[in-house]
Design an enzyme around this catalytic site. Structure first.
Site, PDB file in Angstrom:
ATOM      1  N   ASN A   1      -0.245   6.541  -6.023  1.00 51.71           N
ATOM      2  CA  ASN A   1      -0.830   7.946  -7.064  1.00 51.71           C
ATOM      3  C   ASN A   1      -0.293   8.914  -7.221  1.00 51.71           C
ATOM      4  O   ASN A   1       0.555   9.228  -6.228  1.00 51.71           O
ATOM      5  CB  ASN A   1      -2.668   8.032  -6.491  1.00 51.71           C
ATOM      6  CG  ASN A   1      -3.526   6.252  -6.461  1.00 51.71           C
ATOM      7  OD1 ASN A   1      -3.539   6.092  -7.172  1.00 51.71           O
ATOM      8  ND2 ASN A   1      -4.248   6.810  -5.802  1.00 51.71           N
TER       9      ASN A   1
ATOM     10  N   ARG B   1      -4.339   0.010  -7.078  1.00 55.70           N
ATOM     11  CA  ARG B   1      -2.746   0.147  -6.221  1.00 55.70           C
ATOM     12  C   ARG B   1      -2.368  -1.357  -5.471  1.00 55.70           C
ATOM     13  O   ARG B   1      -1.890  -2.208  -5.397  1.00 55.70           O
ATOM     14  CB  ARG B   1      -2.690   1.571  -5.696  1.00 55.70           C
ATOM     15  CG  ARG B   1      -2.531   2.199  -5.783  1.00 55.70           C
ATOM     16  CD  ARG B   1      -1.939   3.472  -4.801  1.00 55.70           C
ATOM     17  NE  ARG B   1      -3.698   3.287  -4.153  1.00 55.70           N
ATOM     18  CZ  ARG B   1      -3.515   4.307  -2.767  1.00 55.70           C
ATOM     19  NH1 ARG B   1      -2.527   5.170  -2.565  1.00 55.70           N
ATOM     20  NH2 ARG B   1      -5.163   4.807  -2.212  1.00 55.70           N
TER      21      ARG B   1
END
Length: 90
Positions: A36, A18
């Site tokens: 996620n 990320r």
């Protein structure tokens, strides 16, 4: 201006994916977010010009050093109003 939803599958959680995604989006001046998913994949919504989004997608296929991307699903969606920055969602 185009907008895509991208699902990245593989070893992409617990490896800084990320943060890597946000860094690449910021460098390219793209808007959107990354988060996620419970199934172990990562979901990205990204908006920008087509060339920059294509470059961004290439970076996602590579991923950070400890990741291993096995597949990437990219779907063009109707452009909506995203914030003027790229964020990480939790």
């Amino acid at each position: 201006m185009v907008q895509y939803e991208i699902k990245v599958i593989g070893r992409v959680q617990g490896v800084g994916f990320r943060y890597y995604t946000k860094k690449q989006a910021d460098l390219l001046g793209l808007n959107g977010w990354v988060k996620n998913l419970p199934d172990g994949s990562v979901l990205v919504t990204v908006q920008g010009n087509e060339t920059d989004v294509d470059t961004f997608t290439d970076y996602l296929r590579i991923g950070p050093a400890r990741s291993q991307v096995t597949s990437l699903q990219k779907v063009k969606i109707q452009a909506g109003n995203l914030s003027r920055e790229f964020s990480i969602r939790y």
